[in-house]
Write a protein that holds these residues in place. Structure first.
Motif, PDB file in Angstrom:
ATOM      1  N   TYR B  53     -55.136 -48.208  26.084  1.00  0.00           N
ATOM      2  CA  TYR B  53     -53.867 -48.997  26.114  1.00  0.00           C
ATOM      3  C   TYR B  53     -53.283 -48.667  24.552  1.00  0.00           C
ATOM      4  O   TYR B  53     -52.041 -48.603  24.465  1.00  0.00           O
ATOM      5  CB  TYR B  53     -54.085 -50.371  26.232  1.00  0.00           C
ATOM      6  N   SER B 213     -58.019 -65.167  39.518  1.00  0.00           N
ATOM      7  CA  SER B 213     -58.422 -64.094  40.555  1.00  0.00           C
ATOM      8  C   SER B 213     -59.183 -63.204  39.607  1.00  0.00           C
ATOM      9  O   SER B 213     -60.232 -62.347  39.971  1.00  0.00           O
ATOM     10  CB  SER B 213     -57.311 -63.363  41.170  1.00  0.00           C
ATOM     11  N   PHE B 228     -54.110 -59.430  34.323  1.00  0.00           N
ATOM     12  CA  PHE B 228     -54.758 -58.708  33.226  1.00  0.00           C
ATOM     13  C   PHE B 228     -53.569 -57.831  32.597  1.00  0.00           C
ATOM     14  O   PHE B 228     -53.414 -57.916  31.420  1.00  0.00           O
ATOM     15  CB  PHE B 228     -55.808 -57.797  33.524  1.00  0.00           C
ATOM     16  N   ASN B 229     -52.768 -56.974  33.455  1.00  0.00           N
ATOM     17  CA  ASN B 229     -51.664 -56.023  32.851  1.00  0.00           C
ATOM     18  C   ASN B 229     -50.754 -56.786  32.208  1.00  0.00           C
ATOM     19  O   ASN B 229     -50.233 -56.516  31.185  1.00  0.00           O
ATOM     20  CB  ASN B 229     -51.308 -55.169  34.017  1.00  0.00           C
ATOM     21  N   VAL B 260     -67.514 -60.236  36.018  1.00  0.00           N
ATOM     22  CA  VAL B 260     -66.033 -59.516  35.721  1.00  0.00           C
ATOM     23  C   VAL B 260     -65.358 -60.429  34.706  1.00  0.00           C
ATOM     24  O   VAL B 260     -64.840 -59.778  33.834  1.00  0.00           O
ATOM     25  CB  VAL B 260     -65.224 -59.641  37.000  1.00  0.00           C
TER      26      VAL B 260
ATOM     27  N   ARG D 165     -58.940 -45.543  33.553  1.00  0.00           N
ATOM     28  CA  ARG D 165     -58.801 -46.207  32.429  1.00  0.00           C
ATOM     29  C   ARG D 165     -59.860 -46.579  31.634  1.00  0.00           C
ATOM     30  O   ARG D 165     -59.937 -47.808  30.662  1.00  0.00           O
ATOM     31  CB  ARG D 165     -58.349 -47.835  33.189  1.00  0.00           C
ATOM     32  N   SER D 166     -61.003 -45.864  31.766  1.00  0.00           N
ATOM     33  CA  SER D 166     -62.113 -45.919  30.626  1.00  0.00           C
ATOM     34  C   SER D 166     -62.806 -44.655  30.495  1.00  0.00           C
ATOM     35  O   SER D 166     -63.023 -43.878  31.414  1.00  0.00           O
ATOM     36  CB  SER D 166     -62.959 -46.984  31.211  1.00  0.00           C
ATOM     37  N   ASP D 211     -58.791 -52.881  41.193  1.00  0.00           N
ATOM     38  CA  ASP D 211     -58.932 -54.294  40.221  1.00  0.00           C
ATOM     39  C   ASP D 211     -60.224 -55.066  40.439  1.00  0.00           C
ATOM     40  O   ASP D 211     -60.281 -55.336  41.759  1.00  0.00           O
ATOM     41  CB  ASP D 211     -57.710 -55.165  39.937  1.00  0.00           C
ATOM     42  N   PRO D 212     -60.871 -55.478  39.360  1.00  0.00           N
ATOM     43  CA  PRO D 212     -62.202 -56.306  39.761  1.00  0.00           C
ATOM     44  C   PRO D 212     -61.662 -57.638  40.418  1.00  0.00           C
ATOM     45  O   PRO D 212     -62.598 -58.359  40.723  1.00  0.00           O
ATOM     46  CB  PRO D 212     -63.085 -56.463  38.440  1.00  0.00           C
ATOM     47  N   SER D 213     -60.737 -58.125  40.399  1.00  0.00           N
ATOM     48  CA  SER D 213     -60.201 -59.213  40.986  1.00  0.00           C
ATOM     49  C   SER D 213     -60.453 -59.177  42.333  1.00  0.00           C
ATOM     50  O   SER D 213     -60.789 -60.022  43.247  1.00  0.00           O
ATOM     51  CB  SER D 213     -58.737 -59.747  40.603  1.00  0.00           C
ATOM     52  N   SER D 216     -65.100 -56.982  42.886  1.00  0.00           N
ATOM     53  CA  SER D 216     -66.022 -57.371  41.665  1.00  0.00           C
ATOM     54  C   SER D 216     -67.459 -56.703  41.855  1.00  0.00           C
ATOM     55  O   SER D 216     -68.168 -56.817  41.070  1.00  0.00           O
ATOM     56  CB  SER D 216     -66.386 -58.954  41.783  1.00  0.00           C
ATOM     57  N   THR D 220     -69.908 -51.601  37.161  1.00  0.00           N
ATOM     58  CA  THR D 220     -69.364 -51.575  35.892  1.00  0.00           C
ATOM     59  C   THR D 220     -67.871 -51.915  36.079  1.00  0.00           C
ATOM     60  O   THR D 220     -66.957 -51.186  35.881  1.00  0.00           O
ATOM     61  CB  THR D 220     -69.299 -50.178  35.172  1.00  0.00           C
ATOM     62  N   PRO D 221     -67.435 -53.310  36.144  1.00  0.00           N
ATOM     63  CA  PRO D 221     -66.296 -53.584  36.464  1.00  0.00           C
ATOM     64  C   PRO D 221     -65.105 -53.487  35.315  1.00  0.00           C
ATOM     65  O   PRO D 221     -65.510 -53.730  34.301  1.00  0.00           O
ATOM     66  CB  PRO D 221     -66.004 -55.113  36.862  1.00  0.00           C
ATOM     67  N   GLU D 222     -63.944 -52.777  35.678  1.00  0.00           N
ATOM     68  CA  GLU D 222     -62.684 -52.403  34.727  1.00  0.00           C
ATOM     69  C   GLU D 222     -61.506 -53.100  35.106  1.00  0.00           C
ATOM     70  O   GLU D 222     -60.868 -52.639  35.846  1.00  0.00           O
ATOM     71  CB  GLU D 222     -62.619 -50.989  34.614  1.00  0.00           C
ATOM     72  N   PRO D 223     -61.142 -54.278  34.294  1.00  0.00           N
ATOM     73  CA  PRO D 223     -59.927 -54.856  34.658  1.00  0.00           C
ATOM     74  C   PRO D 223     -58.686 -53.962  34.413  1.00  0.00           C
ATOM     75  O   PRO D 223     -58.965 -53.005  34.046  1.00  0.00           O
ATOM     76  CB  PRO D 223     -59.863 -56.134  33.653  1.00  0.00           C
ATOM     77  N   GLY D 224     -57.733 -54.437  35.214  1.00  0.00           N
ATOM     78  CA  GLY D 224     -56.414 -53.447  35.044  1.00  0.00           C
ATOM     79  C   GLY D 224     -56.332 -52.455  35.924  1.00  0.00           C
ATOM     80  O   GLY D 224     -55.598 -51.480  35.969  1.00  0.00           O
ATOM     81  N   GLY D 225     -57.000 -52.404  37.162  1.00  0.00           N
ATOM     82  CA  GLY D 225     -57.051 -51.316  38.176  1.00  0.00           C
ATOM     83  C   GLY D 225     -56.014 -51.647  39.338  1.00  0.00           C
ATOM     84  O   GLY D 225     -54.948 -52.656  39.257  1.00  0.00           O
TER      85      GLY D 225
END
Lengths: 277, 277, 277, 277, 277, 277
Positions: B53, B213, B228-229, B260, D165-166, D211-213, D216, D220-225
């Motif tokens: 980011y 969520s 999150f975004n 999460v 994103r990672s 997104d892990p919302s 989940s 390896t959950p990564e928010p922002g997906g």
């Protein structure tokens, strides 16, 4: 906790009467919505009575919580009768009704009681599923058939469905000539509201219309649903309607380990109630 | 794991100092944020030090993790003193501070230490809740009163609140003349950033500003929050600010069965830290 | 559910009065016993009112459930006063008291109210822990010090401890000259019962005296404890005692995913109550 | 349940063949994707065979489910050989392949079998992670290296990555000259689809691209997906492609307490399969 | 937390050295023992250093915790070498060794290092499973073969097995002529202790020897096992033995939602350590 | 997994036939036993076919698993008919029957089919509950009435109950003159076995007869039950009986987070089956 927060009036003085219907006796996949009403009442003490969405406060109205209907399991037809008998005097007295499920089939007996009072009733239905099967493995009283059962009474041009994203191909086909059905979203609600005008409305919200990211606590989660904000917008769009009865069904707390789904249900009970007042 | 990933410098050489404040002693609903700092440290090894980011890497800075402050429970006033005494020398040394809660009340003593150093301090506050009660059932030191306690020091025109969607009607009313408050979202942050200019800033993020969520692991989840975004965009909007201290509070790992929420908190510690550098 | 099953009398007519004390404000490890009383009440509807152990039925007595005391967190001393003030009139009225914790510290203020009425009070204490620290990190009001605080009032030869299997070496040493302490088991209870004779008794059961195989839902589980049947035997051994007050503390429902610990607590409330009647 | 819903044809008649690869032997953080294929099959009975997105029905095609490959743990190289040997005859027979992971490394041996048949193969890769490490702590066969291993065969201008994103800073740098990589989103997919034209395509979806919302249940959950709807849009954009093989990997049911992630995976297997037909 | 409670000495001064082996790479059923050592260290702060069983205190000895060995997954043979290389200098220095698994296979490389130092080594093995397979689906390095692998070195008359209640019929048959095996219980341990006399002993405890009522947190729970008290009695019976190395393996914290299994493991590390001193 | 481990014969050749009855439609408290049969089949692959208790191996017999009966919910009477129709030909063919519940009511229709074949049938009933209510809130077909329904057919001197520790006072009273009932334990089973002699026996085990320490995965846990070893002893005591049908009911996997209850059920299916052969 024995009352939903802010519901402290007596039955006699109440404008709106709330009760729980702890029944999940025809659920075919994952049961547990019988625990929905108790969970909603208990966690309602974690929310405020004031809505920043509608700028209204539950404390400014006369609201009564009658608790849960006592039900057994094993005989759906008898249960339907018990629920209808419970709801009928409330409808007859001209009080608004809000019920908390339980599975979606519990909408049917309350609908019948309300329909007796308002024969011109329109149905606004938010759900992930069509619920239009004629029967489920031979059973006509089924959570998968509830809207079809209601159609048996109201017929065409009275049922408006939104957010639908799961069903048999035949159900989607059948809907084309018998109900209004918007797939996936509720974007056309404002137009439908105009069309409905002043007809009395029964608003039934199967909470699985929400995306499972925000509402995982339900028996049959269906991704691709409404966000919480989209559902709030849908409620706002209905502000002018003459909603005489409403329900929120299909919360299954056992699949809600974090408590988020229950918190969502609590807020929606607050917002839907305020919408009706 | 005894350090947050990438925080490997000594205190002496550090530009920015991180510590945990494992306290949830005034939490009225569901406790457990005391386990937040340990969870964040442990799972930080599941993320990378590089942020796509900000295109910055934690490894390019001098960062120190002092571990957790040792605290007891049962006497909030004494705990506040302990925290303030811990934070004061760090603030006095001109090092930037990042603290991980714990409940939101822990912001107050760190704020006091920082305010002593920077009397012109502005507060940027992201949260689902107003936190503006004068007291909670008689207790003035409460997670529900923390921003009001800070206002006791900084007064009007210094507190900027975003994402707020829950509170008493009176709190929303009071805010109209004493703080800047944007309901539901953080869309006006870019304008506020210009307004704040070069005033030193304390940035406090109650993680429940996020929609549940994506962040279910908190005591009082409030649907209808930031994605999150959207929070990342808010952080980017603050890139020019002179942030001298920041915190991320209210992670309660026991309500985060999937991990999460902890992963979200880890990433936000990384992004918020990089924002300050 | 708003009453423990079978507790349907008014306060005035009641022989025995039950209330919940939802406090865990000094818990140092894993909090959550504040949710104990509500969980016990709700799941009490899963048990019967009839005990096959004592061949007695709750329905044959006058029993009253006053609900939970309203408490805040953050100031243990004030909470102690509130509890004591709540319990004192019940003790003065000569009614028997049964309280449900909450952490073990809540025994102290109820004890004080009862001790005022019965200065000759003996304490029977079942627990995994000694609870004999002078203070816990400086705090004298702590779950780890509650029996020591009681000793401050009753002195030597009045406290009888059973099932103890965890503590500092110093606590075990101190107990040798100040209390009666049986390690691991409660085998000597029959003799102690004879020794106590007709002295009035306060019976305090920290539920973690049970082996965590049958009672996992507690903050600090200690293997090597009593089986459920051994605890029932201990209760039977006390049948002749003049128990004027009792409590069951330290149920933390969040660590009881299966509901078994709550079911155990419900049954013990039933059995302990019947023991007192 | 021993077949994915709607997969009822024999191998001989099948156009498309599905199998599970229950392997997580190089997972470095949280294992458990070995349970993915079984969970997907079992919960597939909770969804319908009809897709309202593509207006297609699984029942209108010839589809075969071969069950899971039997694998041991402890020797990744041998496992790779077993998988490749299983997939090769299916690829050679010109049948389309759909595999369900397991960790992402299982894509590699299936890719090798398919690549032998289609040397002009392009790779469309949706994922949160770059997966471009040369090795992971010395191991070249690793879930973190799988796309790099594929690049060893196809070289530049054949790999298209979306949603990333990672990763290490070096991986992002390396990608600039060796793959096409869109950070965070899949907005450019329509253009890439045109560019790929009629090249045969292997589509690999690491479900953590979501997104892990909404997902989940992964190591390896990564928010922002991506949201679920964004992923559906991406699939629709690929409708014209010549996809000869596809997989969905990295579902770890143990982190999916509500069953939502498994429901998402079930639906994606349905939609991805229909996309290929 | 970075050290097991009470393990605060340097390596140089230590009589006994503890380390974790976070490996579960050959686990065939439910993985997750890789998280065992970290969980034990973290929750060790919930127990006391004083044992009322042995009336000994960890604080009275020189004990060192070296942390966890860094390991990858995917190549069991290489991992075995890494572990053996880590353990060898400790064994050579004549320090006692205590290792925390990880799956049972990790016993093998530590055994090899210790066996080099003590060629007369006897093995005391408490477990639910025989672990005597020649191989598991072709893999000779397997958790199901670990005692057979050790037998390859020590041969007959050196292995003593207790608590065994699961295995192939062939394994039980083979044991009759090659090891000493007591089914279900450990009642004959006192006699065996006499028989072993002053031979150096490696004590390996697969924690699933305990009944799953008290130890559910393991990959393959087997009802009908030892109670916690029975295991304590077994340890007491070994008090005179010359135990030069020991381990406790197979804690899988993900199946231990209440934390009880981890608490049990913590106490056993304390008791087994004190037994060796 | 589609067969219980070791059940690989065809129906025609089978001595003993197993099937699942996934019904929980009259469960009044916590539903979910409908998931019992699938869980038992799936986890049966975690146990061995060899029993060290009976020194017998499932692989040495002709055993057939017919899968689960397909059932709907909402009409208990119709479900009873479906089950009875399924079981009757198996009983008529003289094959032994083993069924896995589901709730306890499913015993009734299987009993009816078996009773037709063996009019001299005796019932051995292990359970925590009396199950002797005439009806449950008006419903005669209820899990709480199942033994009473069976008594309607067999009358006095044919029902032997063990382990009972919960019920209405009236049920215990009624049992005194109509059944043989041992409270809490099964110590008198050896004498009863002699008394039964060569009468054909239906053995029904409500798994909640076990103490919830080892079997938490059930709707209504009742502490103070049999240990696993005590139940094994009870089975051994029945070795000479002519058991023509048996069942194990009331496993509710959703309350079995660790998988231990399911593992217990798997082992009991193995042991009970071997007992019948």
């Amino acid at each position: 906790m024995d009352k939903f927060i802010g519901f402290e009036s007596t039955y006699e003085e109440a404008q709106l009467v709330l009760f729980g219907i702890p029944y999940d006796g025809t659920t075919s996949f994952r049961p547990g919505t019988r625990f929905g009403p108790a969970a909603v009442r208990q966690d309602s003490f974690g929310i405020e009575t004031y809505s920043p969405y509608f700028d209204q406060d539950l404390e400014d109205y006369k609201l009564c919580d009658l608790g849960d209907i006592e039900l057994t399991f094993g005989n759906a037809a008898r249960v339907m009768d018990t629920i209808e008998a419970f709801a009928r005097p409330v409808a007859e007295a001209g009080k608004k009704i809000f019920s908390i499920g339980g599975e979606h089939l519990v909408t049917y007996p309350v609908f019948k009681a309300v329909f007796e009072k308002y024969p011109d009733l329109a149905i606004v239905h938010l759900d992930a599923h069509t619920d239009l099967r004629e029967d489920y493995m031979g059973e006509k009283l089924s959570h998968a058939s509830v809207i079809k059962r209601i159609w048996d009474h109201v017929g065409d041009a009275s049922i408006y469905q939104f957010g639908i994203r799961s069903g048999l191909k035949e159900e989607f086909e059948w809907a084309k000539s018998h109900t209004y059905l918007e797939k996936f979203t509720a974007n056309t609600l404002p137009e439908i509201v105009k069309q409905i005008g002043q007809r009395p409305v029964y608003l039934t919200v199967d909470l699985d219309v929400l995306d499972p990211s925000i509402f995982s606590g339900t028996g049959t989660p269906e991704p691709g649903g409404l966000t919480f904000n989209a559902l709030i917008e849908a409620l706002k769009a209905m502000k002018g309607l003459n909603i005489v009865a409403a329900d929120a069904v299909e919360l299954a707390p056992h699949y809600d380990h974090s408590g988020v789904s229950t918190a969502v249900a609590c807020k929606l009970v607050r917002e839907m109630t305020l919408l009706m007042l």
